[in-house]
Write an enzyme that holds these catalytic residues in place. Structure first.
Site, mmCIF file in Angstrom:
data_model
loop_
_atom_site.group_PDB
_atom_site.id
_atom_site.type_symbol
_atom_site.label_atom_id
_atom_site.label_comp_id
_atom_site.label_asym_id
_atom_site.label_seq_id
_atom_site.Cartn_x
_atom_site.Cartn_y
_atom_site.Cartn_z
ATOM 1 N N CYS A 103 0.825 -1.196 0.000
ATOM 2 C CA CYS A 103 0.000 0.000 0.000
ATOM 3 C C CYS A 103 0.869 1.261 0.000
ATOM 4 O O CYS A 103 1.521 1.565 -0.974
ATOM 5 C CB CYS A 103 -0.981 -0.061 1.168
ATOM 6 S SG CYS A 103 -2.359 1.082 1.058
ATOM 7 N N HIS A 104 0.908 1.998 1.109
ATOM 8 C CA HIS A 104 1.744 3.192 1.222
ATOM 9 C C HIS A 104 3.153 2.860 1.732
ATOM 10 O O HIS A 104 3.978 3.758 1.872
ATOM 11 C CB HIS A 104 1.089 4.222 2.154
ATOM 12 C CG HIS A 104 -0.100 4.894 1.555
ATOM 13 N ND1 HIS A 104 -1.336 4.289 1.487
ATOM 14 C CD2 HIS A 104 -0.245 6.117 0.990
ATOM 15 C CE1 HIS A 104 -2.196 5.112 0.913
ATOM 16 N NE2 HIS A 104 -1.562 6.226 0.601
#
Length: 170
Positions: A103-104
């Site tokens: 994800c991030h």
């Protein structure tokens, strides 16, 4: 079995921490959590998970670990403001040790300037950041680069992320 450093702070994406940790530990690997201070309690952004931190960043050395895990959520963005976490992550990339970022999570690797020429993916909102960092960006559920770096986009990609991460540690 591998000793996996997990850099994490408040606002991590709950399932992007719990699902891989369950798989890592189920395969016999040791997961060690690292934040600013040992014994801090960090909260997932969904409010479902609280993690008690094993070690402060100043108490550990990347040489003590076989792999690095960076869960997503807002946690990686907050950690990349601290040069100690940036240097810690960069070490794993430079030494070609396994790195798992979902994800991030790749935001920490962007700040470490460790993605140029590497195949990677991440959450939709950071794909352009990955491109600016010199990564070869793929919008796929999981991307494995150089038998070292495993990246995924979002919670829906957890099965593929976990599968490839465990495979790389085998």
């Amino acid at each position: 079995m591998a000793k996996i450093a997990t850099v994490i702070t408040d606002m991590f994406e709950d399932v992007e921490y719990t699902s891989p940790v369950e798989e890592f530990e189920g395969a016999g690997h040791e997961v060690v959590t690292i934040e600013k201070e040992a014994d801090n309690k960090v909260q997932g952004k969904q409010g479902d998970v609280t993690v008690t931190i094993d070690h402060g960043i100043d108490e550990v050395s990347p040489e003590d670990f076989d792999a690095l895990f960076i869960p997503g959520g807002f946690s990686p963005d907050m950690l990349r403001g601290d040069d100690r976490f940036v240097a810690f992550a960069k070490h794993f990339m430079d030494e070609k040790k396994p790195v798992f970022a979902i994800c991030h999570g790749p935001q920490l690797l962007i700040t470490a300037k460790a993605l140029e020429g590497r195949d990677a993916t991440g959450f939709k909102s950071i794909l352009m950041d990955l491109e600016y960092a010199g990564a070869k960006v793929h919008d796929e559920e999981v991307v494995v680069c150089g038998n070292q770096l495993v990246t995924s986009r979002q919670p829906d990609d957890m099965p593929a992320f976990n599968r490839e991460s465990i495979q790389l540690l085998s």
